[in-house]
Design a protein around this motif. Structure first.
Motif, PDB file in Angstrom:
ATOM      1  N   THR A 383      39.326  43.551  26.872  1.00 34.50           N
ATOM      2  CA  THR A 383      39.458  44.884  27.622  1.00 34.50           C
ATOM      3  C   THR A 383      38.801  45.801  27.052  1.00 34.50           C
ATOM      4  OG1 THR A 383      41.808  44.299  28.388  1.00 34.50           O
ATOM      5  CG2 THR A 383      41.071  46.610  28.538  1.00 34.50           C
ATOM      6  N   ASN A 398      38.278  44.388  32.484  1.00 34.30           N
ATOM      7  CA  ASN A 398      38.431  43.067  31.515  1.00 34.30           C
ATOM      8  C   ASN A 398      37.439  42.154  31.737  1.00 34.30           C
ATOM      9  OD1 ASN A 398      39.920  40.279  31.512  1.00 34.30           O
ATOM     10  ND2 ASN A 398      41.238  41.796  30.214  1.00 34.30           N
ATOM     11  N   GLU A 401      38.557  39.287  34.153  1.00 30.00           N
ATOM     12  CA  GLU A 401      38.442  39.518  35.487  1.00 30.00           C
ATOM     13  C   GLU A 401      37.134  39.853  36.336  1.00 30.00           C
ATOM     14  OE1 GLU A 401      41.218  42.472  35.623  1.00 30.00           O
ATOM     15  OE2 GLU A 401      43.109  41.326  35.483  1.00 30.00           O
ATOM     16  N   GLU A 453      46.531  30.091  32.058  1.00 29.89           N
ATOM     17  CA  GLU A 453      46.797  31.528  32.854  1.00 29.89           C
ATOM     18  C   GLU A 453      47.705  32.172  31.797  1.00 29.89           C
ATOM     19  OE1 GLU A 453      45.756  34.167  35.679  1.00 29.89           O
ATOM     20  OE2 GLU A 453      45.022  32.307  35.308  1.00 29.89           O
ATOM     21  N   VAL A 457      46.721  35.938  29.991  1.00 38.84           N
ATOM     22  CA  VAL A 457      47.391  36.952  30.447  1.00 38.84           C
ATOM     23  C   VAL A 457      48.062  37.614  29.295  1.00 38.84           C
ATOM     24  CG1 VAL A 457      49.350  37.826  31.656  1.00 38.84           C
ATOM     25  CG2 VAL A 457      47.832  36.381  32.800  1.00 38.84           C
ATOM     26  N   SER A 458      48.778  36.758  28.338  1.00 38.35           N
ATOM     27  CA  SER A 458      49.321  37.511  27.193  1.00 38.35           C
ATOM     28  C   SER A 458      48.276  37.835  26.237  1.00 38.35           C
ATOM     29  CB  SER A 458      50.385  36.277  26.918  1.00 38.35           C
ATOM     30  OG  SER A 458      49.736  35.447  26.038  1.00 38.35           O
ATOM     31  N   LYS A 462      44.302  40.355  30.575  1.00 38.90           N
ATOM     32  CA  LYS A 462      44.215  40.189  32.163  1.00 38.90           C
ATOM     33  C   LYS A 462      45.258  40.066  33.108  1.00 38.90           C
ATOM     34  CE  LYS A 462      42.462  36.328  34.162  1.00 38.90           C
ATOM     35  NZ  LYS A 462      43.556  35.887  35.014  1.00 38.90           N
ATOM     36  N   ASN A 463      45.336  40.224  34.512  1.00 40.35           N
ATOM     37  CA  ASN A 463      46.471  40.244  35.348  1.00 40.35           C
ATOM     38  C   ASN A 463      46.520  38.665  35.734  1.00 40.35           C
ATOM     39  OD1 ASN A 463      46.782  43.076  35.372  1.00 40.35           O
ATOM     40  ND2 ASN A 463      44.975  43.368  36.767  1.00 40.35           N
ATOM     41  N   LEU A 464      47.780  38.539  35.959  1.00 40.95           N
ATOM     42  CA  LEU A 464      48.272  37.069  36.735  1.00 40.95           C
ATOM     43  C   LEU A 464      47.485  37.126  37.909  1.00 40.95           C
ATOM     44  CD1 LEU A 464      49.730  34.377  36.109  1.00 40.95           C
ATOM     45  CD2 LEU A 464      51.517  35.709  37.836  1.00 40.95           C
ATOM     46  N   SER A 465      46.718  35.811  38.070  1.00 45.66           N
ATOM     47  CA  SER A 465      45.818  35.645  39.013  1.00 45.66           C
ATOM     48  C   SER A 465      46.172  34.271  39.741  1.00 45.66           C
ATOM     49  CB  SER A 465      44.571  35.457  38.787  1.00 45.66           C
ATOM     50  OG  SER A 465      43.845  35.152  39.803  1.00 45.66           O
TER      51      SER A 465
END
Length: 494
Positions: A383, A398, A401, A453, A457-458, A462-465
């Motif tokens: 990030t 990010n 992403e 994923e 994410v953790s 990044k956002n859950l996609s």
């Protein structure tokens, strides 16, 4: 009638020879070798500190696939066991790749890259897979061996294979984590203010100071730094660079860890409240590479960069280099630049390449006036956060992403297609146990995507996609379906 028939063995050898010659031509031409006057072991390893861009990675896979295909064909005719074939094909691909990378040290037009050895080895292995998919007899025999093996009769061994499948998923997920760290930074680059070493990317404007730390500072620290830039002196051991642009020449680094900045071209007097003026005729560069800075940031994979600057031209492109740690206009660790009204940032990671330009890290409408602006940039766990003048003017990007669609599809294919092969083997082993087989099919398709994923994410922010989750499932399940369908078709024909 052919009076000079070519035997199958000779034909197979020709395929391998042509593949090797093609690799050598593609990687070593025009063969303008030159041996340096002095050459040491540290210099040898230093030559391997390069990274491939996305297009090079694709080419490396494609280049070695014919070699893997031809060599597998040659080994199969000799009735060598499948497992041994895999080992030999991968070893030959890695050996040839390593030889090429070493020879590229002595080619001025080439740059050896350690990741190419891995990519080429995978390319050879993919050639092995392609041969078995193409050769129906070999494919059918392999399927029969798996279905009738001792492991297929033992529930314990099937469970062991399942655990191995999950472990492989976690291992691949951890490799994804390494793609966004800063471990591939080159310690031989200087710090430049207002241009590149190639002198062809000048920036015109004022700059009053530069701070760089080897960690991403907290939001509270950012707030205090934006209110008073001298607060950043309180970062202690984390602060690596502190350049204050006052007077005419030269500008020593205040912590004593980095070389001083020297004028390139005609020196310019610093103006009160603005700092030094930079242009195509005068910019700054450290006397020697900023080795300590690059090495420390490479270890932490985090940094904070703070500067106060004012552009004097709203129509600067290239992007025009404001702050850069780079060797050429195509190789860098990081670069802060102006692209018209936008702030352009380039960052070297394994996934963005050695130029940092594979991903677009662009902050819009930063240079809309010629007033001074205080910019603080932090990077941590994929990030990038950019603050301009205050906490509310924040831009967050990010890397994962922002990955281009074609690149994401390629990397997900490399990640999940091998897992699809593994899942196929598992379902063939459990074929006699219907309930277990069905569980493996659905669970084996879903679980790897969830694991990857979840970790990204953790750990990467990044956002859950749902799209990337489904993409992984598509490659895993699609590979398994194709292999199972082909196996069923061959069995029906026989």
């Amino acid at each position: 009638m052919n009076r000079f028939p070519i035997s199958a063995q000779t034909f197979n050898r020709l395929i391998v020879i042509i593949s090797i010659v093609s690799v050598l031509l593609a990687t070593l031409y025009p063969f303008n070798f030159s041996i340096p006057d002095s050459f040491s072991l540290p210099e040898f390893f230093a030559n391997f500190n390069n990274a491939s861009n996305f297009q090079d990675q694709v080419n490396n896979f494609l280049l070695f696939m014919p070699l893997g295909f031809g060599f597998t064909r040659l080994l199969q005719k000799r009735r060598i066991k499948t497992g041994v074939q895999v080992f030999i094909v991968t070893l030959v691909s890695a050996g040839l790749s390593f030889t090429v990378e070493v020879l590229q040290i002595f080619l001025p037009s080439r740059m050896p890259t350690p990741s190419d050895i891995i990519n080429n080895s995978i390319g050879g292995f993919l050639g092995f897979i392609c041969f078995y998919l193409w050769n129906s007899q070999s494919f059918k025999q392999t399927v029969a061996q798996i279905e009738n093996s001792k492991a297929s009769r033992s529930i314990k061994q099937i469970i062991v294979f399942c655990i191995g499948y999950i472990f492989l998923t976690f291992l691949i997920s951890l490799l994804w984590q390494n793609t966004i760290n800063l471990s591939n930074w080159d310690a031989s680059y200087p710090l430049l203010i207002g241009n590149e070493q190639t002198r062809d990317r000048p920036w015109q404007g004022y700059m009053s100071e530069v701070y760089i730390a080897d960690r991403a500072i907290s939001k509270n620290e950012i707030a205090q730094g934006l209110a008073d830039s001298s607060y950043l002196n309180n970062l202690g051991n984390s602060l690596i660079a502190n350049y204050q642009f006052k007077g005419k020449c030269c500008y020593k680094e205040q912590t004593g860890q980095l070389p001083e900045l020297l004028w390139q071209g005609q020196p310019s007097d610093a103006q009160e409240g603005k700092g030094v003026f930079l242009s195509s005729s005068h910019w700054l560069q450290t006397a020697t590479p900023v080795k300590t800075l690059s090495q420390r940031i490479s270890k932490t994979s985090e940094f904070t960069l703070s500067t106060t600057l004012a552009t004097t031209n709203l129509e600067q492109f290239g992007p025009a280099r404001i702050i850069s740690i780079s060797g050429t206009s195509l190789r860098r660790n990081l670069t802060l630049g102006q692209q018209g009204n936008n702030l352009d940032f380039r960052l070297r990671t394994p996934i963005t390449g050695e130029n940092g330009a594979d991903f677009t890290l662009n902050i819009p409408n930063i240079f809309t006036d010629t007033n001074p602006h205080h910019i603080i940039i932090t990077y941590s766990k994929a990030t990038l956060q950019v603050y301009v003048d205050n906490l509310h003017n924040l831009y967050s990007l990010n890397l994962l992403e922002l990955m281009p669609k074609n690149q994401r599809i390629f990397y997900y294919a490399l990640t999940f297609i091998p897992l699809g092969f593994g899942l196929t083997i598992l379902t063939l082993l459990a074929k006699r146990r219907l309930i277990l087989s069905n569980f493996l099919i659905y669970g084996g398709i879903l679980i790897p995507s969830l694991i990857l994923e979840g970790i990204l994410v953790s750990e990467s922010g990044k956002n859950l996609s749902l799209k990337t989750l489904l993409l992984g499932m598509l490659f895993t399940g699609g590979t398994m379906v194709i292999l199972r369908v082909r196996a069923a078709q061959l069995k029906m024909r026989s």
